[in-house]
Design a protein around this motif. Structure first.
Motif, mmCIF file in Angstrom:
data_model
loop_
_atom_site.group_PDB
_atom_site.id
_atom_site.type_symbol
_atom_site.label_atom_id
_atom_site.label_comp_id
_atom_site.label_asym_id
_atom_site.label_seq_id
_atom_site.Cartn_x
_atom_site.Cartn_y
_atom_site.Cartn_z
ATOM 1 N N PRO A 1 -7.995 -3.161 4.687
ATOM 2 C CA PRO A 1 -6.715 -3.015 3.978
ATOM 3 C C PRO A 1 -6.649 -3.772 2.653
ATOM 4 C CG PRO A 1 -6.354 -3.522 6.290
ATOM 5 C CD PRO A 1 -7.819 -3.733 6.030
ATOM 6 N N ARG A 2 -7.361 -4.887 2.532
ATOM 7 C CA ARG A 2 -7.318 -5.621 1.257
ATOM 8 C C ARG A 2 -8.033 -4.818 0.164
ATOM 9 N NH1 ARG A 2 -8.495 -11.778 3.492
ATOM 10 N NH2 ARG A 2 -6.546 -11.933 4.655
ATOM 11 N N ARG A 3 -9.149 -4.226 0.554
ATOM 12 C CA ARG A 3 -9.846 -3.376 -0.421
ATOM 13 C C ARG A 3 -9.032 -2.130 -0.733
ATOM 14 N NH1 ARG A 3 -16.112 -2.520 0.887
ATOM 15 N NH2 ARG A 3 -16.693 -4.619 1.471
ATOM 16 N N LEU A 4 -8.365 -1.620 0.287
ATOM 17 C CA LEU A 4 -7.527 -0.437 0.086
ATOM 18 C C LEU A 4 -6.426 -0.746 -0.939
ATOM 19 C CD1 LEU A 4 -6.432 2.393 0.884
ATOM 20 C CD2 LEU A 4 -5.206 1.282 2.764
ATOM 21 N N ALA A 5 -5.786 -1.902 -0.784
ATOM 22 C CA ALA A 5 -4.704 -2.270 -1.703
ATOM 23 C C ALA A 5 -5.242 -2.408 -3.131
ATOM 24 C CB ALA A 5 -4.049 -3.564 -1.234
ATOM 25 N N LYS A 6 -6.393 -3.055 -3.246
ATOM 26 C CA LYS A 6 -6.997 -3.234 -4.577
ATOM 27 C C LYS A 6 -7.329 -1.886 -5.209
ATOM 28 C CE LYS A 6 -9.456 -7.295 -4.564
ATOM 29 N NZ LYS A 6 -10.686 -7.987 -4.210
ATOM 30 N N ALA A 7 -7.890 -1.011 -4.382
ATOM 31 C CA ALA A 7 -8.299 0.307 -4.879
ATOM 32 C C ALA A 7 -7.084 1.111 -5.332
ATOM 33 C CB ALA A 7 -9.043 1.057 -3.776
ATOM 34 N N LEU A 8 -6.016 1.042 -4.556
ATOM 35 C CA LEU A 8 -4.810 1.791 -4.923
ATOM 36 C C LEU A 8 -4.201 1.259 -6.214
ATOM 37 C CD1 LEU A 8 -3.166 2.269 -1.403
ATOM 38 C CD2 LEU A 8 -3.949 4.098 -2.928
ATOM 39 N N LEU A 9 -4.250 -0.055 -6.369
ATOM 40 C CA LEU A 9 -3.724 -0.675 -7.585
ATOM 41 C C LEU A 9 -4.506 -0.175 -8.806
ATOM 42 C CD1 LEU A 9 -1.817 -2.751 -8.820
ATOM 43 C CD2 LEU A 9 -3.356 -4.561 -8.101
ATOM 44 N N ARG A 10 -5.822 -0.195 -8.685
ATOM 45 C CA ARG A 10 -6.660 0.264 -9.813
ATOM 46 C C ARG A 10 -6.426 1.745 -10.097
ATOM 47 N NH1 ARG A 10 -12.045 -1.711 -7.684
ATOM 48 N NH2 ARG A 10 -11.842 -3.949 -7.821
ATOM 49 N N ALA A 11 -6.377 2.531 -9.023
ATOM 50 C CA ALA A 11 -6.222 3.982 -9.203
ATOM 51 C C ALA A 11 -4.857 4.303 -9.813
ATOM 52 C CB ALA A 11 -6.387 4.696 -7.859
ATOM 53 N N ALA A 12 -3.817 3.594 -9.363
ATOM 54 C CA ALA A 12 -2.478 3.863 -9.897
ATOM 55 C C ALA A 12 -2.427 3.487 -11.377
ATOM 56 C CB ALA A 12 -1.434 3.085 -9.098
ATOM 57 N N GLU A 13 -3.045 2.353 -11.728
ATOM 58 C CA GLU A 13 -3.076 1.938 -13.140
ATOM 59 C C GLU A 13 -3.840 2.967 -13.979
ATOM 60 O OE1 GLU A 13 -4.459 -2.110 -12.842
ATOM 61 O OE2 GLU A 13 -2.501 -2.900 -13.481
ATOM 62 N N ILE B 1 0.815 -1.225 0.000
ATOM 63 C CA ILE B 1 0.000 0.000 0.000
ATOM 64 C C ILE B 1 0.846 1.271 0.000
ATOM 65 C CG2 ILE B 1 -2.183 -0.937 0.884
ATOM 66 C CD1 ILE B 1 -1.342 -0.169 3.682
ATOM 67 N N ILE B 2 2.028 1.237 0.617
ATOM 68 C CA ILE B 2 2.861 2.446 0.647
ATOM 69 C C ILE B 2 3.471 2.712 -0.740
ATOM 70 C CG2 ILE B 2 4.969 3.445 1.649
ATOM 71 C CD1 ILE B 2 2.474 3.433 3.541
ATOM 72 N N GLY B 3 3.937 1.660 -1.397
ATOM 73 C CA GLY B 3 4.460 1.830 -2.754
ATOM 74 C C GLY B 3 3.354 2.251 -3.714
ATOM 75 N N LEU B 4 2.177 1.648 -3.547
ATOM 76 C CA LEU B 4 1.071 1.959 -4.460
ATOM 77 C C LEU B 4 0.594 3.398 -4.308
ATOM 78 C CD1 LEU B 4 -1.066 -1.328 -4.230
ATOM 79 C CD2 LEU B 4 0.299 -0.530 -6.182
ATOM 80 N N VAL B 5 0.488 3.860 -3.064
ATOM 81 C CA VAL B 5 -0.003 5.240 -2.897
ATOM 82 C C VAL B 5 1.030 6.227 -3.431
ATOM 83 C CG1 VAL B 5 0.803 5.792 -0.523
ATOM 84 C CG2 VAL B 5 -1.382 6.694 -1.352
ATOM 85 N N THR B 6 2.307 5.873 -3.283
ATOM 86 C CA THR B 6 3.365 6.738 -3.818
ATOM 87 C C THR B 6 3.257 6.786 -5.344
ATOM 88 O OG1 THR B 6 4.798 6.178 -1.957
ATOM 89 C CG2 THR B 6 5.876 7.048 -3.920
ATOM 90 N N ALA B 7 3.068 5.615 -5.950
ATOM 91 C CA ALA B 7 2.971 5.552 -7.413
ATOM 92 C C ALA B 7 1.726 6.288 -7.916
ATOM 93 C CB ALA B 7 2.947 4.097 -7.859
ATOM 94 N N TRP B 8 0.620 6.078 -7.227
ATOM 95 C CA TRP B 8 -0.632 6.743 -7.639
ATOM 96 C C TRP B 8 -0.452 8.260 -7.627
ATOM 97 C CZ3 TRP B 8 -5.166 8.021 -3.960
ATOM 98 C CH2 TRP B 8 -6.241 8.554 -4.678
ATOM 99 N N ARG B 9 0.031 8.770 -6.504
ATOM 100 C CA ARG B 9 0.173 10.224 -6.368
ATOM 101 C C ARG B 9 1.203 10.779 -7.354
ATOM 102 N NH1 ARG B 9 -4.550 11.603 -4.494
ATOM 103 N NH2 ARG B 9 -4.804 11.621 -2.234
ATOM 104 N N ALA B 10 2.281 10.033 -7.576
ATOM 105 C CA ALA B 10 3.301 10.509 -8.521
ATOM 106 C C ALA B 10 2.727 10.541 -9.940
ATOM 107 C CB ALA B 10 4.528 9.609 -8.460
ATOM 108 N N ALA B 11 2.019 9.476 -10.323
ATOM 109 C CA ALA B 11 1.437 9.416 -11.671
ATOM 110 C C ALA B 11 0.387 10.513 -11.845
ATOM 111 C CB ALA B 11 0.827 8.036 -11.912
ATOM 112 N N GLN B 12 -0.390 10.754 -10.785
ATOM 113 C CA GLN B 12 -1.397 11.825 -10.857
ATOM 114 C C GLN B 12 -0.751 13.173 -11.134
ATOM 115 O OE1 GLN B 12 -3.359 11.752 -7.023
ATOM 116 N NE2 GLN B 12 -5.328 11.350 -7.998
ATOM 117 N N ARG B 13 0.480 13.338 -10.666
ATOM 118 C CA ARG B 13 1.158 14.627 -10.860
ATOM 119 C C ARG B 13 1.939 14.684 -12.173
ATOM 120 N NH1 ARG B 13 2.791 17.724 -5.483
ATOM 121 N NH2 ARG B 13 1.177 16.960 -4.082
#
Ligand code: GLY
Length: 395
Positions: free
Chosen positions: A158-170, A17-29
Motif C-alpha cells: 500500500p505504501r508503494r501504491l500510494a506513491k505510485a498514485l501520487l506520481r500518476a495523478a501529478e 489512496i481513494i482520493g488519489l485514484v479518484t484524482a488520477w482517473r478524473a485528470a486522465q479524463r
C-alpha cells in the motif's frame, strides 16, 4: 490581502489512496482536478498490510460487497501495469495466494462452513489438511488442524501504491494543495469547492469527499449530507524475515491468516523481506496510540500460527484508522447536496477497492452517472425515510 482563488472542475478532499485514484482517473479524463491534503499519499495506506482478500475475508451477509471486491481484484493486474506505465513504478502486486488456517476444532468447523459458503458462491477455495498446509508453509505450527488454500487472494504494497498514485495523478495534471480542507463551501444549496486551512479558496464544479475516517467531520456541510463514517483503529507490526539462501525455503511464501480467540490475525510476507502482521480492530475513536496490549495480542496470535516469528527483528509498530461504515461497505456516489459526491467508508477493503473506486468515480464525474455495479453503494442507503432526490438517485 484577498485569499487566492483557484478554479477546477473537480476538487478531491483527501489525498489517501481513494482520493488519489479518484484524482488520477478524473485528470486522465481531461477534468481540471485538484486535491486538498496536507500529506497526500499518507493516511490508512501507510499502515495497511495490502491483502487483496476478497475470498478469505468473505463475511455472511456481504455478498453484494463481495461482487465489488471481486471486480476490483480482477482489475489489479492491468491497474498495476497502467500505474507503472504512468510513471508510478512497481506497486508490489504479488500473486502469492493466501492460506487461512484453523488452530483448533472450533476454528476448523468455522473454516469448513466458510469453505461451503465460498463454494456456493462459485469462489475458488481448496480445503487442505493440517499436513498439507505445513507442506506448503513449513513454518506453520505443528498444531494447525486444516485450512483453506485460496490462490486468487493476492497482495500489494500500500505504501508503494500510494506513491505510485501520487506520481500518476501529478503526471496526469492533477494539482496538489498541501493543506486540509477547513470547510466545504456551500452557496445557494450547492457545494462549490472548499476553503483550506491555509486560507486558499478552491472553487470547483464538483467536490468529492474522500477524507477516509475523517469524512464525516468536514465543516460546512448540512448534517444529513455528512457520511456516517467512523474511525476503526488497526494496529500493525512489521518484522524482517531472513533472506532465503541456497535451497532454503522462504520464511513464508504466501499470506497466512487465522481467527484466534475471535480476532483476525494475518501475516503478509513481501518480496523485500518485510513481514506485516495485523491487525487489531478497535472502536476507540480517534486514538492512534500503539499499545503494549495491541502489540502483545498480535505477536501472541501470530506466534501461535508461526512460532518462528519470535526470532525475527521487529522493525515497526503503527496504528491507523479504517473508515468504517454502518454496513462495512463504501459510500460511492452523489449526495443529496448538488455538487458533492462521496468516495469513502471502505473500511477493511480500501486497498482492494482502489481500482474499481477510481473507475466508478471517473464515470460519475464525467457522465453524471455511476456504473451499475456501484448502485448498491449509493450514500442514499443511509437515509431511510428521506425522499431520495433525483440528484442522488441511482441512475
Ligand atoms: N483488511 C484487513 C484489515 O482491515 O485489517
Amino acid at each position: 490581502m484577498r485569499p487566492s482563488r483557484d478554479s477546477y472542475d473537480v476538487l478531491v478532499i483527501g489525498g489517501g489512496i481513494i482520493g488519489l485514484v479518484t484524482a488520477w482517473r478524473a485528470a486522465q479524463r481531461g477534468l481540471r482536478t485538484a486535491v486538498a491534503d496536507p500529506e497526500p499519499g499518507g493516511g490508512a495506506a501507510r499502515v495497511a498490510a495490502g491483502m487483496l482478500a476478497a475470498v478469505t475475508e468473505l463475511s455472511y451477509g456481504e455478498q453484494t460487497l463481495l461482487d465489488l471486491n471481486v471486480a476490483s481484484a480482477r482489475r489489479y493486474p492491468s491497474f498495476a501495469a497502467e500505474l507503472a506505465e504512468a510513471g508510478g513504478g512497481d506497486i508490489g502486486y504479488r500473486r502469492c495466494g493466501t492460506l487461512a488456517v484453523a488452530l483448533d476444532a472450533d476454528d476448523r468447523a468455522h473454516l469448513r462452513e466458510l469453505h461451503t459458503f465460498q463454494r456456493s458462491l462459485g469462489l475458488e477455495s481448496e480445503w487442505l489438511t493440517g499436513r498439507e498446509c505445513r507442506r506448503l508453509e513449513p513454518m506453520l505450527a505443528p498444531g494447525v488442524r486444516g485450512g483453506l488454500r485460496v490462490d486468487g487472494d493476492h497482495q500489494v504494497d500500500p505504501r508503494r501504491l500510494a506513491k505510485a498514485l501520487l506520481r500518476a495523478a501529478e503526471a496526469a495534471g492533477a494539482v496538489f494543495h498541501r493543506s486540509a480542507a477547513a470547510r466545504v463551501e456551500v452557496v445557494r444549496d450547492r457545494a462549490r469547492g472548499a476553503v483550506l486551512d491555509d486560507g486558499t479558496v478552491l472553487a470547483a464544479g464538483q467536490t468529492v469527499l474522500a477524507a477516509g475516517s475523517r469524512s464525516g467531520t468536514v465543516d460546512g456541510l448540512p448534517e444529513h449530507v455528512l457520511p456516517p463514517v467512523r474511525p476503526v483503529k488497526g494496529q500493525v507490526v512489521r518484522l524482517r524475515m531472513p533472506a532465503p539462501h541456497g535451497r532454503q525455503a522462504a520464511f513464508l511464501s504466501r499470506t497466512v491468516r487465522a481467527v484466534v480467540r475471535g480476532s483476525h490475525v494475518y501475516l503478509v510476507p513481501r518480496e523485500n523481506g518485510e513481514l506485516v502482521v495485523g491487525a487489531t480492530s478497535e472502536e476507540l475513536g480517534w486514538d492512534t496510540t500503539v499499545t503494549a496490549g495491541g502489540v502483545y495480542e498480535l505477536l501472541r496470535d501470530a506466534h501461535e500460527l508461526v512460532p518462528g516469528i519470535t526470532e525475527l527483528p521487529l522493525t515497526e509498530t503503527l496504528a491507523g484508522l479504517r473508515p468504517g461504515s454502518p454496513d462495512n461497505a463504501p459510500l460511492l456516489g452523489r449526495t443529496a447536496l448538488p455538487g458533492l459526491s462521496l468516495a469513502t467508508g471502505h473500511h477493511r477493503n480500501g486497498v482492494l477497492l482502489t481500482p474499481v473506486t477510481g473507475d466508478i468515480m471517473a464515470e460519475l464525474l464525467t457522465t453524471g452517472e455511476v456504473p451499475e455495479q456501484a448502485r448498491p453503494f449509493s450514500p442514499a442507503r443511509f437515509r431511510p425515510g428521506r425522499p431520495v432526490s433525483r440528484q442522488e438517485q441511482p441512475v
